[in-house]
Design an enzyme around this catalytic site. Structure first.
Site, PDB file in Angstrom:
ATOM      1  CE1 TYR A 124       4.007  -6.444   3.501  1.00 30.68           C
ATOM      2  CE2 TYR A 124       3.291  -8.765   3.572  1.00 30.68           C
ATOM      3  CZ  TYR A 124       3.433  -7.435   2.937  1.00 30.68           C
ATOM      4  OH  TYR A 124       2.909  -7.286   1.691  1.00 30.68           O
TER       5      TYR A 124
ATOM      6  CG  ASP B 141      -2.121  -1.109   1.343  1.00 28.01           C
ATOM      7  OD1 ASP B 141      -2.121  -1.646   0.324  1.00 28.01           O
ATOM      8  OD2 ASP B 141      -2.448  -1.445   2.405  1.00 28.01           O
TER       9      ASP B 141
END
Length: 241
Positions: free
Chosen positions: A110, A51
């Site tokens: 992540y 994003d």
């Protein structure tokens, strides 16, 4: 020849990873422009999208090299001079022609970095600052994400995906100096899934939500939260092949 590259980038400088119609200020758009200057005009494919505002320390891409580019070290040095300081090529190597940055990936990982220190403007784009956070509550809650789950209630709309099941192999939280780090490793993630999971954990850490409510949302019984944690503390840190 097919080239595989590991790159890192400062997500705060871009409007996301993927190409967009109305702006070239994306990671892919910037990479494409840099490669074009070297005579490489083939398509760039990434292991996955991030994003706007999300960073990467271990994103993987692939692209095809023309015959005259057989010195990957020289290519890496040129690209890094051109792209500094927003993007860094950490490694470029020649791989088999059937390698695919996205479809060959087995796992992705992540990290989400946050702190309870006094916020400051110099790290605001790279760390999320929280108040009134209970580390022990989060430590117990994060383990519930491990295993095979239907993450339909932990995704942002608009991805076009129809299968919402994913396996999270490792989910944990740990401390490093004055920072707290959430770590998630899975066979894949849905759109904004990591940010939604992190936000749910932050709410548990503040006492706004409970372990029982997390279990119910993971079981798709009820959706208690659909908001996202800020993008600034999130890093795509590794892709496994």
């Amino acid at each position: 020849m097919r080239a595989k590259a590991i790159i890192s980038y400062d997500g705060s400088r871009f409007h996301g990873f993927q190409s967009q119609k109305h702006t070239s200020k994306t990671v892919i758009g910037t990479l494409q422009k840099a490669l074009k200057k070297t005579g490489i005009e083939t398509k760039i494919t990434g292991s996955g999208r991030t994003d706007r505002g999300v960073h990467a320390t271990g994103q993987v891409i692939h692209f095809d090299l023309p015959p005259f580019w057989n010195d990957t070290q020289k290519l890496q040095s040129y690209l890094n001079r051109y792209l500094f300081p927003s993007i860094l090529f950490k490694k470029i190597e020649i791989v088999s022609d059937d390698f695919h940055a996205r479809y060959s990936a087995k796992r992705r990982a992540y990290r989400y970095i946050f702190s309870m220190d006094t916020p400051n403007p110099f790290s605001a784009q790279y760390i999320t600052f929280l108040e009134n956070f209970d580390y022990e509550k989060c430590k117990n809650a994060v383990k519930l994400f491990e295993g095979r789950h239907n993450f339909e209630y932990f995704k942002k709309e608009g991805s076009g995906v129809t299968n919402f099941e994913r396996t999270i192999y490792k989910a944990c939280i740990y401390r490093y100096k004055n920072y707290y780090i959430l770590y998630f490793e899975a066979d894949g993630f849905l759109r904004s899934q990591v940010r939604m999971m992190a936000d749910f954990l932050f709410k548990i850490g503040r006492g706004d939500l409970t372990l029982k409510e997390l279990a119910e949302q993971l079981s798709c019984k009820h959706q208690y939260s659909s908001t996202l944690a800020p993008p600034y503390g999130l890093y795509l840190c590794r892709v496994f092949y």
